[in-house]
Write a protein that holds these residues in place. Structure first.
Motif, short mmCIF file in Angstrom:
data_model
loop_
_atom_site.label_atom_id
_atom_site.label_comp_id
_atom_site.label_asym_id
_atom_site.label_seq_id
_atom_site.Cartn_x
_atom_site.Cartn_y
_atom_site.Cartn_z
N UNK A 108 -30.32 -4.42 23.21
CA UNK A 108 -31.27 -4.13 23.73
C UNK A 108 -31.61 -2.62 24.82
N UNK A 109 -33.11 -2.50 24.32
CA UNK A 109 -33.48 -1.23 24.67
C UNK A 109 -33.59 0.06 23.30
N UNK A 110 -33.37 -0.47 22.11
CA UNK A 110 -32.98 0.56 21.06
C UNK A 110 -34.67 0.91 20.60
N UNK A 111 -35.59 0.28 20.57
CA UNK A 111 -37.35 0.61 19.94
C UNK A 111 -37.35 -0.27 18.75
N UNK A 112 -38.47 0.06 19.00
CA UNK A 112 -38.99 -0.67 17.91
C UNK A 112 -39.39 -0.95 16.43
N UNK A 113 -38.47 0.65 15.92
CA UNK A 113 -37.35 0.90 14.56
C UNK A 113 -36.75 0.35 14.36
N UNK A 114 -35.67 -0.22 15.12
CA UNK A 114 -34.65 -0.78 15.65
C UNK A 114 -34.46 -2.53 15.61
N UNK A 115 -35.60 -2.65 16.02
CA UNK A 115 -35.85 -3.99 16.13
C UNK A 115 -34.96 -4.62 14.76
N UNK A 116 -34.16 -5.05 15.11
CA UNK A 116 -34.20 -5.82 14.03
C UNK A 116 -33.26 -5.86 12.42
N UNK A 117 -32.56 -4.28 13.23
CA UNK A 117 -31.80 -3.41 12.45
C UNK A 117 -29.90 -3.68 12.99
N UNK A 118 -29.30 -2.98 11.92
CA UNK A 118 -27.92 -3.20 12.56
C UNK A 118 -27.54 -1.91 13.57
N UNK A 119 -27.17 -1.91 14.72
CA UNK A 119 -27.09 -1.39 15.57
C UNK A 119 -25.28 -0.52 14.61
N UNK A 120 -24.82 -1.61 14.80
CA UNK A 120 -22.69 -1.54 15.05
C UNK A 120 -22.36 -2.20 13.79
N UNK A 121 -21.33 -2.35 13.54
CA UNK A 121 -20.61 -2.77 12.56
C UNK A 121 -18.92 -2.87 12.86
#
Length: 194
Positions: A160-173
């Motif tokens: 949570x709290x990554x912002x709208x540009x990271x919503x639905x994006x992969x943060x870490x593999x």
């Protein structure tokens, strides 16, 4: 009337003898056998429809038996090929991985204490291993800055709290996924932005 019947019977007997003589002089071939069957069928039709039907039934029975035998042979052959494929299907894969195994054995047998050269050696073996897998049709599933896709990725955490540009994006593999000839064989385990 009786004399007509006797004349017809005599003519048919002469024809039968002529046909038998011709058959004995001819060499048997597939075309000759077919023509003989056709001639016999024509003569039988002239004589009696029941005989003609019996000859035709025998012909169909012969064709059926041959077709059935051919099909049984086909089933046995394909079952044998399938069994061999299952037992020896991985032979190509194993044979292509053996050189990498040899490299690992050489690296383990090496008594070098230099950490940098050991690391370089293992990186070379890793690259060789990846190249071998690519030759077999295995490829990594890309996760860097990718949108989450349930066909290729498995979400194991939501960040949570990554912002709208990271919503639905992969943060870490967390674990790399792989495909074999465009079919997913292991989904990539990823953390997804919320």
């Amino acid at each position: 009337m009786t004399s007509n019947n006797e004349n017809i019977e005599e003519q048919m007997a002469e024809k039968d003898e002529t046909v038998l003589d011709e058959q004995e002089t001819k060499e048997p071939t597939a075309d000759a056998e077919t023509s003989e069957i056709e001639e016999a069928t024509e003569q039988a039709e002239e004589q009696d429809p029941l005989v003609a039907a019996q000859l035709e039934a025998e012909d169909w029975k012969d064709k059926y038996i041959r077709l059935y035998a051919e099909f049984e042979n086909y089933k046995k052959r394909t079952l044998k090929e399938k069994t061999e494929l299952i037992l020896n299907g991985g032979e190509k894969t194993i044979a292509s991985l053996l050189p990498t195994l040899d490299d690992f054995e050489r690296a383990i047998a090496d008594k070098t204490d230099d950490a940098t050269s050991i690391k370089e050696g293992f990186e070379l073996i890793y690259k060789k291993f990846l190249k071998t897998l690519e030759g077999l049709g295995v490829s990594k599933i890309e996760t860097d800055d990718q949108d989450f896709n349930v066909d290729y990725h498995e979400a194991i955490a939501m960040v949570p709290g990554m912002g709208d540009e990271k919503k639905g994006k992969i943060i870490d593999c967390v674990q790399t996924g792989y495909t074999l000839n465009d079919k997913v064989i292991r989904h990539a385990k990823v953390a997804v932005g919320q």
